[in-house]
Design a protein around this motif. Structure first.
Motif, PDB file in Angstrom:
ATOM      1  N   LYS A  25       0.823  -1.191   0.000  1.00 16.75           N
ATOM      2  CA  LYS A  25       0.000   0.000   0.000  1.00 16.75           C
ATOM      3  C   LYS A  25       0.869   1.257   0.000  1.00 16.75           C
ATOM      4  O   LYS A  25       0.584   2.187  -0.757  1.00 16.75           O
ATOM      5  CB  LYS A  25      -0.912  -0.073   1.215  1.00 16.75           C
ATOM      6  CG  LYS A  25      -1.942   0.969   1.206  1.00 16.75           C
ATOM      7  CD  LYS A  25      -2.884   0.730   2.343  1.00 16.75           C
ATOM      8  CE  LYS A  25      -3.876   1.824   2.437  1.00 16.75           C
ATOM      9  NZ  LYS A  25      -4.779   1.730   3.469  1.00 16.75           N
ATOM     10  N   GLU A  26       1.894   1.326   0.833  1.00 16.82           N
ATOM     11  CA  GLU A  26       2.804   2.474   0.891  1.00 16.82           C
ATOM     12  C   GLU A  26       3.566   2.606  -0.410  1.00 16.82           C
ATOM     13  O   GLU A  26       3.788   3.697  -0.904  1.00 16.82           O
ATOM     14  CB  GLU A  26       3.805   2.304   2.045  1.00 16.82           C
ATOM     15  CG  GLU A  26       3.264   2.560   3.411  1.00 16.82           C
ATOM     16  CD  GLU A  26       2.895   4.014   3.622  1.00 16.82           C
ATOM     17  OE1 GLU A  26       3.653   4.921   3.193  1.00 16.82           O
ATOM     18  OE2 GLU A  26       1.835   4.267   4.186  1.00 16.82           O
ATOM     19  N   ARG A  27       3.919   1.468  -0.953  1.00 17.11           N
ATOM     20  CA  ARG A  27       4.660   1.469  -2.210  1.00 17.11           C
ATOM     21  C   ARG A  27       3.811   2.078  -3.319  1.00 17.11           C
ATOM     22  O   ARG A  27       4.294   2.860  -4.134  1.00 17.11           O
ATOM     23  CB  ARG A  27       5.088   0.044  -2.548  1.00 17.11           C
ATOM     24  CG  ARG A  27       5.877  -0.027  -3.820  1.00 17.11           C
ATOM     25  CD  ARG A  27       6.349  -1.480  -4.009  1.00 17.11           C
ATOM     26  NE  ARG A  27       6.830  -1.698  -5.340  1.00 17.11           N
ATOM     27  CZ  ARG A  27       8.036  -1.453  -5.774  1.00 17.11           C
ATOM     28  NH1 ARG A  27       8.932  -0.987  -4.947  1.00 17.11           N
ATOM     29  NH2 ARG A  27       8.381  -1.675  -7.014  1.00 17.11           N
ATOM     30  N   THR A  28       2.540   1.764  -3.388  1.00 15.18           N
ATOM     31  CA  THR A  28       1.635   2.300  -4.398  1.00 15.18           C
ATOM     32  C   THR A  28       1.497   3.805  -4.229  1.00 15.18           C
ATOM     33  O   THR A  28       1.500   4.561  -5.216  1.00 15.18           O
ATOM     34  CB  THR A  28       0.251   1.621  -4.280  1.00 15.18           C
ATOM     35  OG1 THR A  28       0.432   0.211  -4.274  1.00 15.18           O
ATOM     36  CG2 THR A  28      -0.648   2.004  -5.412  1.00 15.18           C
ATOM     37  N   LYS A  29       1.365   4.239  -2.985  1.00 14.57           N
ATOM     38  CA  LYS A  29       1.277   5.684  -2.718  1.00 14.57           C
ATOM     39  C   LYS A  29       2.545   6.392  -3.174  1.00 14.57           C
ATOM     40  O   LYS A  29       2.497   7.463  -3.780  1.00 14.57           O
ATOM     41  CB  LYS A  29       1.043   5.953  -1.229  1.00 14.57           C
ATOM     42  CG  LYS A  29      -0.341   5.805  -0.772  1.00 14.57           C
ATOM     43  CD  LYS A  29      -0.375   6.203   0.697  1.00 14.57           C
ATOM     44  CE  LYS A  29      -1.784   6.210   1.219  1.00 14.57           C
ATOM     45  NZ  LYS A  29      -1.827   6.595   2.617  1.00 14.57           N
ATOM     46  N   ASP A  30       3.685   5.783  -2.849  1.00 14.57           N
ATOM     47  CA  ASP A  30       4.964   6.390  -3.229  1.00 14.57           C
ATOM     48  C   ASP A  30       5.120   6.450  -4.751  1.00 14.57           C
ATOM     49  O   ASP A  30       5.599   7.432  -5.309  1.00 14.57           O
ATOM     50  CB  ASP A  30       6.133   5.600  -2.627  1.00 14.57           C
ATOM     51  CG  ASP A  30       6.274   5.808  -1.127  1.00 14.57           C
ATOM     52  OD1 ASP A  30       5.677   6.795  -0.620  1.00 14.57           O
ATOM     53  OD2 ASP A  30       6.981   5.009  -0.486  1.00 14.57           O
ATOM     54  N   GLN A  31       4.674   5.381  -5.422  1.00 15.08           N
ATOM     55  CA  GLN A  31       4.750   5.370  -6.884  1.00 15.08           C
ATOM     56  C   GLN A  31       3.849   6.456  -7.470  1.00 15.08           C
ATOM     57  O   GLN A  31       4.205   7.145  -8.439  1.00 15.08           O
ATOM     58  CB  GLN A  31       4.356   3.981  -7.436  1.00 15.08           C
ATOM     59  CG  GLN A  31       5.427   2.950  -7.248  1.00 15.08           C
ATOM     60  CD  GLN A  31       4.966   1.574  -7.727  1.00 15.08           C
ATOM     61  OE1 GLN A  31       3.768   1.306  -7.822  1.00 15.08           O
ATOM     62  NE2 GLN A  31       5.927   0.702  -7.993  1.00 15.08           N
TER      63      GLN A  31
END
Length: 178
Positions: A1-7
């Motif tokens: 989830k954090e990775r998607t936000k960061d992307q």
């Protein structure tokens, strides 16, 4: 989830960066165009200065030449009048003319002097007209330079001055210059 936000944040930042870079490129292009326009306006101003100075010098030289010629003609006319008057006096004394004949000669001389006086007035009018044309030209060019944003002090520093007009003449434009 954090990775998607960061992307997603990375993509948004990247698109904003691309948009900012695009804006910078457009602004640089506009700046270059404005600098070119400024350079062209400066060149046009310099050309106007040069043509103004050349035009004024030409008119000034023509006026000075005309004035000198007219002054020489005036001096020659005055000398001729004096010489003629002196000769007439000598002739009249030597001829011992009767009063009627003397009156006729004097009348003839008066007519000749009146004609010379008219010619002199014509020359004086021509001088005034040339001075007026010079002054009108100088005023027109000064106004144009002022309209183009050239400071009055800079125009005055060129050293051109208005010709003094005869008494009774007007400062209004004579429409001698278009």
């Amino acid at each position: 989830k954090e990775r998607t936000k960061d992307q997603m944040a990375f993509r948004n930042a990247k698109s904003r960066l691309l948009e900012i870079l695009h804006n910078v490129t457009e602004i640089k292009g506009k700046l270059k165009k404005l600098e070119e326009e400024y350079s062209n306006v400066e060149n046009e101003r310099d050309d106007l200065y040069n043509s103004f100075e050349d035009g004024i010098r030409t008119v000034q030289q023509q006026s000075e030449f005309s004035n000198q010629v007219l002054e020489q003609r005036l001096i020659a006319a005055e000398n001729n009048v004096e010489k003629t008057a002196h000769q007439v006096e000598e002739i009249m004394r030597a001829a011992n003319l009767d009063p009627g004949e003397m009156a006729r000669v004097v009348s003839s001389l008066n007519q000749m002097l009146a004609a010379k006086d008219d010619a002199l007035k014509d020359v004086q009018f021509l001088v005034a007209k040339l001075k007026k044309a010079y002054n009108d030209t100088l005023l027109s060019i000064t106004v144009k330079l002022t309209e183009l944003g050239i400071p009055k002090e800079e125009i005055d520093s060129l050293g051109f001055s208005y010709e003094e007009m005869p008494n009774g003449s007007t400062d209004a434009s004579a429409n001698l210059v278009t």
